[in-house]
Design an enzyme around this catalytic site. Structure first.
Site, PDB file in Angstrom:
ATOM      1  N   PHE A  71     -20.240  23.212  64.869  1.00  0.00           N
ATOM      2  CA  PHE A  71     -21.685  24.012  65.195  1.00  0.00           C
ATOM      3  C   PHE A  71     -22.206  23.058  66.326  1.00  0.00           C
ATOM      4  O   PHE A  71     -23.275  23.585  66.894  1.00  0.00           O
ATOM      5  CB  PHE A  71     -22.747  24.164  64.073  1.00  0.00           C
ATOM      6  N   HIS A  93     -15.199  25.712  60.767  1.00  0.00           N
ATOM      7  CA  HIS A  93     -15.949  24.745  59.815  1.00  0.00           C
ATOM      8  C   HIS A  93     -15.077  23.650  59.345  1.00  0.00           C
ATOM      9  O   HIS A  93     -15.427  23.282  58.358  1.00  0.00           O
ATOM     10  CB  HIS A  93     -16.317  25.768  58.789  1.00  0.00           C
ATOM     11  N   GLU A 121     -29.937  25.568  65.655  1.00  0.00           N
ATOM     12  CA  GLU A 121     -29.395  24.440  66.061  1.00  0.00           C
ATOM     13  C   GLU A 121     -29.942  23.710  67.419  1.00  0.00           C
ATOM     14  O   GLU A 121     -30.310  22.396  67.248  1.00  0.00           O
ATOM     15  CB  GLU A 121     -27.948  24.197  65.977  1.00  0.00           C
TER      16      GLU A 121
END
Lengths: 337, 373, 320
Positions: free
Chosen positions: A96, A139, A70
């Site tokens: 994330f 998540h 990322e």
């Protein structure tokens, strides 16, 4: 012509139409085509939840898969934006952000200011947020308050398919960095969406319904929860005015304040937590700017100050629901000194 | 089959998106003798409030859906029949209607059909209602669309084919407006007649659409059998140029709403849905450019109204309707039409949008124009 | 190299040196706010690499020790000096300072206060260049400290995976702040890491302008022709501390030795005058011109206005 399509299709259509219109638009992220280097289909996924599906075949040079990396690819999107591209990077789950936040808040967000107004960084970072899919703590969080607090970023929370398309096209055409927060439990919700391209300006709240008894400011998926509560309250004779800010940065303070001036009561409904979030922020705004109009204390309905739990029984308790919203509205409407 | 003397008053379909309507008030009461065109009830939709008129005469025998009821389009909400029809027969129809209302499902949807024609390489969206050799084409004004005719298209469609079109740059039609000239728009209307296979038609135009149909009649007098003009542009020097500029420039609800309030005598017509729908339209790609191009046709370089079609009136029969409270193109502009021998109705309680605020007067004007042709 | 290119390279190195030496003395007066990280001693690296780049299509990203990269990429020296003094006439109108000098119009994507901040950005600049198809390249400068950042390692990987026209220049000056590279760089060689990412890796002597110039020529050429990224480790010494005010108690006597024996300007001068390519007079003239330029830059910066309240809230967004 408007027709009914899903929130997911609306975002996909916005991306496709903008890629068609502007060769500077590139889409990148983990599995945004899907299956790079693998023996099967070369457009296997279209993103982990299928939002970019089909774009790779139409624009093979401009839909890029990335390693699970990322920092590198979000940073690359930011760097590419400073050099003439209009990248739309998918961070996948908004949680994330923890592995690439520097590229967002230290680089993209600050370039314009640090460089004395000379940087143009038209990057869009798409990220899925929200509880409800039993995806557990890493998540599922509604992280947009963090981005909202960063000067230099714009933060978008589409609450329907119509909003998703128009706000995405605006995000792509916008010259500032935009964090585009998609609620992953809304991808299959359907709504009327024009086939043609259109934009919805940032910083303009949508008055979802008018009503005189209480203002309910609801964000993202909470708009539909507030509507459900308002339907229930209407049967009891309580009319809610629902305001969907659509973007948390910029925030349309005027529409919220005007509504509270009319109703005298405010409930803020947010899937993010109670601390340093939009519920606290908007409450403070109204207390500061419309104190004289308030006829009752401000109500807030938020998730608790906990990580998102896994077990369905707990996650269902975690997410604000229509009953909680209705109860909060009733309590501000019935409030007596 | 029930007695054919029994008339069912159905929830009308005013516009494509209308699914249900709420009866806010019954103007006529059970037992009242009603004539065709009499006001029966006030109905509120999510877009606009309007008055339902009787489509046939008789006695209002029974109200099926009381005030406050939300009824699906097409559902029977009242029964009109001559006094001599026995109660038992009425009861049977009412029972059936109540059952239908309880189910919430209309028998069938006979609202306008939306179609697309290609005119000069551009997609032109239109809504058609009715079936008949006589063709009526409704042409909206600046920033309007085919749905603005929702209250007049249905009454006009009895025994006729009535098309309401979206001009280029508007509604669901292509957004490219060419040079934006009146001639271009007039040719689009004439091209539309070709596309739908109409050799001739009666044209009805509102505001800019009034100027457009006038120009169309001048370009093809043999094909335009009558003109009905509703607050038409181009017949006099007085027009609110600030409105036009303000409408074109408005990008937000806050900017648009004050402009829209000027359109109506009754400002409560400007509800959230109306504003939202117009904003949705204005946000489509190409609309800004289209409106800007058309603005150059409507206004001169000095920013003042520039359109003048008074010289274009020919032999085509003309009727006109003006809202007495029209603040955009005030009724004083009607002088030139009167001078040309046109019948001009000035309707109290209506602003620039007479076809929405006083649809019966517009329908009557069209009928008059048709008779005169 | 042509005489003209040699003269230009010398002028660039001399300008960097003069700029940094002057900052060192000016900082001691207390007139310069904040943190300043000087590049003196490392001039051959920025100059040798940027000699191959053009303003229009090529991009560089720099570090907190960025003055040299800015000068080598043709950022206006007077505007840089004014920026370091926090003046409205600065490259960033006084809003960035030493660590954030940038000039996008010159392809200078900014000094960067975050160690390892630049390499991901350079992947993006390289992607933009690749899609534009004009042969542009993007160069990330980072230090031995930055070479250990995950962002840098991720970027090396991404550059290979996407086959980007990117060049990674690791300027190993021996210390990440006060920590020795010999201790912090696992495996000992930054250049050797290139092999793990499937790209050429090379170590060059950063005191030798010609060595850097040649290595960079090859890497830039490869990138321009679609051959993918290269990693070059440039070994050099910084003449001053990590920041101005650093007492450098962690260092031994290596700086004086480097200044005396290895200095890139001296070596350059000796070589080009020794083989008769250029004359000492030509170089002396440049020295004098540069000294005047820096004098003027400091004087103008000190005289320039400071930003005011009106500037505080501007330049956050393009539209908000």
């Amino acid at each position: 012509m408007a027709r009914s399509i899903s929130y997911r299709e609306a975002i996909n259509e916005a991306l496709a139409q903008e890629m068609e219109r502007d060769p500077a638009v590139v889409v990148l992220g983990e599995d945004n085509a899907g299956g790079a280097g693998a023996p099967g289909e070369d457009d296997a996924w279209g993103g982990v939840l299928g939002v970019t599906k089909g774009l790779y075949h139409r624009f093979p040079d401009r839909v890029l898969d990335t390693p699970i990396s990322e920092s590198a690819f979000i940073g690359a999107a930011v760097g590419a934006a400073t050099r003439g591209l209009r990248p739309v990077a998918e961070l996948m789950f908004i949680d994330f952000m923890g592995v690439c936040f520097d590229q967002i808040f230290n680089q993209a967000a600050k370039f314009r200011y640090m460089f004395g107004g000379k940087a143009v960084t038209p990057v869009v970072i798409r990220a899925m947020y929200g509880a409800g899919l039993r995806a557990a703590a890493q998540h599922s969080q509604a992280m947009y308050p963090v981005f909202t607090s960063v000067p230099g970023l714009k933060v978008v929370l589409p609450s329907s398919a119509y909003e998703a398309k128009g706000l995405m096209i605006q995000a792509i055409r916008d010259d500032d960095p935009v964090i585009f927060c998609e609620h992953k439990a809304m991808y299959d919700t359907v709504g009327e969406v024009p086939q043609e391209s259109y934009t919805i300006p940032f910083g303009e709240a949508n008055v979802v319904r008018e009503g005189g008894d209480a203002t309910v400011v609801a964000l993202g998926r909470m708009v539909s929860v507030a509507e459900e509560a308002a339907d229930e309250l209407a049967q009891a004779g309580v009319q809610c005015e629902i305001v969907d800010p659509r973007t948390t940065s910029p925030l349309d303070a005027d529409t919220i304040l005007e509504s509270v001036e009319q109703t005298g009561r405010l409930v803020v409904v947010d899937e993010a937590g109670p601390r340093c979030g939009l519920a606290a922020d908007i409450s403070a705004l109204v207390a500061r700017e419309a104190f004289g109009a308030l006829q009752a204390p401000i109500g807030t309905v938020t998730a608790p100050h906990t990580p998102v739990p896994f077990s369905p029984s707990l996650e269902d308790l975690y997410i604000p629901d229509a009953q909680q919203v209705a109860a909060a509205v009733k309590s501000v409407v019935d409030w007596k000194r | 089959m029930s007695d054919e003397r029994i008339g069912r008053v159905a929830m009308p379909k005013w516009g494509l998106s209308m699914k249900t309507g709420k009866i806010t008030e019954w103007i006529a009461a059970e037992g009242d003798e009603v004539e065709e065109g009499d006001d029966l009830a006030e109905i509120d939709t999510d877009k606009i409030a309007g008055t339902l008129e009787a489509s046939e005469g008789g006695v209002l025998r029974r109200i099926v859906a009381e005030a406050g009821t939300d009824a699906p389009v097409g559902c029977t909400i009242a029964v009109v029949a001559p006094a001599e029809v026995p109660d038992a027969e009425i009861d049977a129809v009412v029972a059936e209607a109540r059952e239908q209302l309880a189910r919430g499902v209309p028998e069938e949807d006979d609202g306008p059909r939306t179609e697309t024609a290609e005119v000069g390489g551009r997609a032109i969206s239109y809504a058609s209602l009715g079936d008949g050799d006589e063709v009526v084409v409704l042409v909206h004004g600046y920033g309007g669309d085919k749905n603005s005719w929702l209250f007049v298209q249905e009454p006009l469609a009895a025994g006729r084919t009535v098309h309401a079109l979206d001009l280029p740059g508007h509604g669901a039609s292509a957004k490219d407006v060419g040079d934006g000239s009146l001639e271009f728009l007039a040719d689009t209307v004439l091209g539309f007649l070709d596309a739908v296979g109409a050799r001739s038609a009666h044209l009805v135009g509102h505001s800019l659409g009034g100027a457009v149909v006038t120009a169309a009649a001048a370009r093809a007098p043999g094909r335009v059998r009558s003109l009905t003009l509703v607050s038409p542009a181009g017949y006099g020097p007085e027009a609110d140029a600030d409105y036009l500029r303000g409408f074109a420039a408005a990008g937000t609800r806050r900017e648009l709403k004050p402009q829209l309030l000027k359109l109506f005598a009754d400002e409560s017509q400007v509800n959230r849905q109306l504003v939202d729908d117009l904003l949705k339209y204005k946000r489509l790609d190409g609309v800004d450019a289209a409106l800007a191009a058309l603005l150059r046709t409507l206004l001169g370089e000095d920013g003042r109204p520039a359109l003048d079609v008074t010289g274009l009136l020919g032999v085509t029969p003309v009727a006109a309707v003006w809202g007495a409270q029209d603040r955009i193109i005030p009724p004083s502009n009607a002088a030139s039409l009167r001078a040309a021998g046109a019948g001009v109705r000035v309707v109290e309680g209506a602003g620039h949008m007479a076809h929405m605020e006083a649809p019966a007067a517009v329908v009557a004007a069209v009928e008059e124009a048709l008779k005169g042709s | 190299m042509h005489d003209k290119a040699l003269l230009r390279a010398y002028r660039t190195m001399r300008t960097i040196r003069e700029f940094e030496e002057r900052l060192h003395s000016e900082f001691a007066t207390g007139d310069i706010p904040g943190f300043v990280h000087l590049y003196a001693g490392e001039e051959a690296s920025a100059t040798g690499v940027c000699a191959h780049l053009d303003d229009h299509r090529d991009t560089i990203a720099s570090t907190h020790r960025g003055h040299g990269h800015c000068i080598a990429k043709n950022v206006d020296v007077k505007a840089m000096m004014a920026e370091i003094y926090g003046r409205t006439t600065g490259s960033c109108h006084g809003k960035g300072g030493s660590m954030h000098i940038a000039d996008l119009s010159k392809g200078m994507l900014g000094a960067n206060g975050i160690v390892g901040g630049g390499p991901p950005l350079i992947c993006g600049a390289a992607l933009a260049a690749k899609l534009r198809g004009e042969g542009g390249v993007a160069v990330a400068f980072f230090g031995d400290g930055g070479s250990n950042q995950g962002t840098t390692l991720e970027s090396l990987n991404l550059a290979t995976v996407w086959n980007l026209p990117a060049v990674f220049i690791a300027e190993n000056n021996g210390y990440a702040e006060a920590t020795a590279a010999t201790w912090s760089v696992g495996g000992g060689s930054i250049a050797a890491r290139a092999a793990a990412f499937g790209m050429p890796g090379r170590t060059v002597d950063g005191f030798d302008f010609f060595a850097v110039h040649e290595a960079a020529a090859e890497a830039v050429e490869r990138a321009r022709n679609g051959g993918g990224p290269t990693l070059i480790e440039v070994q050099l010494t910084r003449y001053y501390g990590h920041f101005e005010g650093d007492q450098q108690t962690y260092r031994a006597g290596e700086v004086q030795q480097a200044r005396n024996e290895l200095d890139c300007l001296k070596r350059f001068r000796d070589r080009v005058t020794g083989d008769g390519t250029l004359t000492a007079a030509q170089l002396d003239q440049i020295d004098a011109e540069v000294a005047r330029l820096i004098d003027d830059a400091v004087a103008e910066a000190k005289a320039a206005p400071l930003p005011t309240r009106a500037d505080l809230e501007t330049d956050v967004y393009i539209q908000y």
